[in-house]
Scaffold this active site. Structure first.
Site, mmCIF file in Angstrom:
data_model
loop_
_atom_site.group_PDB
_atom_site.id
_atom_site.type_symbol
_atom_site.label_atom_id
_atom_site.label_comp_id
_atom_site.label_asym_id
_atom_site.label_seq_id
_atom_site.Cartn_x
_atom_site.Cartn_y
_atom_site.Cartn_z
ATOM 1 N N ARG A 226 -5.347 6.528 -0.489
ATOM 2 C CA ARG A 226 -5.566 5.242 0.194
ATOM 3 C C ARG A 226 -7.075 5.025 0.174
ATOM 4 N NH1 ARG A 226 -3.025 2.010 4.350
ATOM 5 N NH2 ARG A 226 -4.544 1.145 5.799
ATOM 6 N N HIS B 258 -0.981 -3.118 -2.459
ATOM 7 C CA HIS B 258 -0.389 -2.287 -1.399
ATOM 8 C C HIS B 258 1.123 -2.170 -1.653
ATOM 9 C CE1 HIS B 258 0.024 -0.117 2.159
ATOM 10 N NE2 HIS B 258 -0.297 -1.002 3.081
ATOM 11 N N GLN C 223 3.839 -0.577 0.940
ATOM 12 C CA GLN C 223 4.194 -1.481 2.036
ATOM 13 C C GLN C 223 5.313 -2.421 1.595
ATOM 14 O OE1 GLN C 223 2.799 -2.172 5.428
ATOM 15 N NE2 GLN C 223 4.703 -3.333 5.372
ATOM 16 N N ASP D 110 -0.707 -11.605 7.320
ATOM 17 C CA ASP D 110 -1.576 -10.430 7.407
ATOM 18 C C ASP D 110 -2.876 -10.894 8.068
ATOM 19 O OD1 ASP D 110 -2.725 -7.939 7.046
ATOM 20 O OD2 ASP D 110 -3.027 -8.130 4.881
ATOM 21 N N CYS E 39 2.403 -6.807 8.130
ATOM 22 C CA CYS E 39 2.215 -5.401 7.742
ATOM 23 C C CYS E 39 1.468 -4.595 8.803
ATOM 24 C CB CYS E 39 1.510 -5.310 6.394
ATOM 25 S SG CYS E 39 -0.009 -6.254 6.316
ATOM 26 N N ARG F 48 8.442 1.982 6.705
ATOM 27 C CA ARG F 48 7.427 2.637 5.883
ATOM 28 C C ARG F 48 7.826 4.110 5.694
ATOM 29 N NH1 ARG F 48 2.198 0.476 6.106
ATOM 30 N NH2 ARG F 48 1.660 2.111 4.620
#
Length: 315
Positions: free
Chosen positions: A114, A141, A144, A235, A275, A303
Site C-alpha cells: 500500500r 484501489h 476495495q 469518497d 470506501c 474487505r
C-alpha cells in the site's frame, strides 16, 4: 472441515494489481470464493488454506481497513502476516525496490503493498517471483472494488444491468470502479472538469465494458449522473497527501455530495457506498451515511472476505 471450491488453476502465482487483468468470469469466481469464506467464518468453520504461508505487507501509507483485513484474513486462513512500514525495512533508507522484491520472494509467499507510487507496485511485481497484491496506490484501489462488488451482489443479487454512479474526485477509487463496467454494469463518474479521471484509464475501462455489454461514462453534473442509479458511491474530496489542496478542493467539490437531494434522483431502493474514512457533511451527509440505504459498514466488513479470497486463490 469444509474447504471452499477454490479452483486455483487460473490464479496461482498471479499478481492482483488491477481489475483490468482479470476476466469477468475470474472476478465472479473470486466473489464466489469470498462469499463461501464469509459464510464459513460466520458459521464458525475454520479454513487453513494458507497453513504455513507468510504474507509480507509493505505500508508507506497509513491504513485501517487494508491492514486489518489482510492481517486478520491471513491469520484466519492459517497463515501469518508481517507488517512492514517504511521505517521497518530498507526501502525507507533507499534500498531499490527490485532488491527488496527479490529478497522477499525467497522468504515469503506473497507481498501486499500500500503506497503512493503505482510505478513502485509495477516494479515490485516485475522483480518478485511471488504474487504481489496492490493494497492501494495513488492510481488504483482494486482490492476495495472487489469488496464493493461483493457488497453490491449481496444487496442487489446481481451486477449485470445495474447503474453505479460515483460522485467526487476522479481518483484511484474512480479509476478502479470504472473497471466494474466489464461486469455488465453502467458506471458513471461525476466529477468537476478539473478533477476528471485519467483519460487513458477511461478509454481502457470503456473498451472492456463495451466488450462485455457494460457502459462507462463521465459527466460533470452530479444530480444528472445520479438519475435512476442503483448504487451511489463517493469518497473524500482530498485524499491522503492532498491536504494542502483541501481548501481549493472544498470549493470545487461543493455540489459533489451525496445528500437527500441526490438520493431523490436515484432509484428508491438505491444503496449508498463509501470506501471510508468519511468526512461527514462534506462528500456525504450524516443523514445519508447513517440512513437505511447506507451499506458502508457491510462494505467495510467485506474487505476482509474479499481480501481472503484474493490471498487464498493467488498464494
Amino acid at each position: 472441515m469444509h474447504m471452499p471450491v477454490l479452483h486455483k488453476e487460473h490464479f496461482t502465482g498471479r499478481d492482483f494489481i488491477c481489475l483490468q487483468d482479470f476476466t469477468p468470469d475470474e472476478i465472479l469466481h473470486m466473489l464466489k470464493v469470498a462469499k463461501e469464506l464469509k459464510e464459513e467464518k460466520k458459521g464458525g468453520t475454520s479454513h487453513s488454506i494458507l497453513q504455513g504461508k507468510t504474507l509480507a505487507m509493505i505500508f508507506t501509507k497509513s491504513s485501517t481497513r487494508t491492514r486489518v483485513a489482510f492481517e486478520a484474513g491471513m491469520l484466519q486462513l492459517g497463515g501469518h502476516a508481517l507488517f512492514l512500514s517504511n521505517r521497518d525495512i530498507q526501502i525507507g533508507r533507499g534500498e531499490p525496490i527490485k532488491d527488496t522484491a527479490r529478497v522477499l520472494s525467497r522468504m515469503v509467499d506473497g507481498i501486499m503493498i500500500r503506497t503512493h507510487s503505482h510505478q513502485d507496485i509495477i516494479e515490485l511485481a516485475k522483480y518478485a517471483d511471488i504474487p504481489v497484491i496492490n493494497g492501494l496506490s495513488d492510481f488504483l484501489h482494486p482490492t476495495q472494488v472487489l469488496a464493493d462488488l461483493l457488497t453490491i451482489q449481496e444487496h442487489k443479487h446481481r451486477l449485470e444491468g445495474l447503474k453505479l454512479t460515483y460522485i467526487g474526485d476522479g481518483n484511484n477509487m474512480a479509476h478502479s470502479l470504472m473497471f466494474a463496467g466489464k461486469m455488465g454494469m453502467h458506471v458513471v463518474i461525476a466529477s468537476p472538469a478539473g478533477y476528471k479521471p485519467d483519460a487513458q484509464v477511461v478509454a481502457q475501462a470503456q473498451a472492456q465494458a463495451k466488450q462485455y455489454g457494460g457502459l462507462v461514462e463521465w459527466m460533470e453534473e452530479p444530480l444528472a449522473a445520479a438519475e435512476e442509479a442503483d448504487v451511489l458511491y463517493t469518497d473524500v474530496w482530498a485524499s491522503m497527501g492532498q491536504e494542502e489542496e483541501a481548501a481549493i478542493r472544498m470549493k470545487a467539490f461543493q455540489s459533489y455530495r451525496i445528500d437527500r437531494e441526490t438520493m431523490e434522483r436515484a432509484q428508491s431502493n438505491a444503496i449508498v457506498m463509501h470506501c471510508l474514512p468519511a468526512h461527514r457533511g462534506e462528500e456525504i451527509t450524516e443523514e445519508v451515511l447513517e440512513g437505511p440505504q447506507s451499506v458502508v459498514f457491510d462494505e467495510a466488513e467485506n474487505r476482509l472476505h474479499a481480501h481472503k479470497a484474493i490471498m487464498a486463490l493467488l498464494m
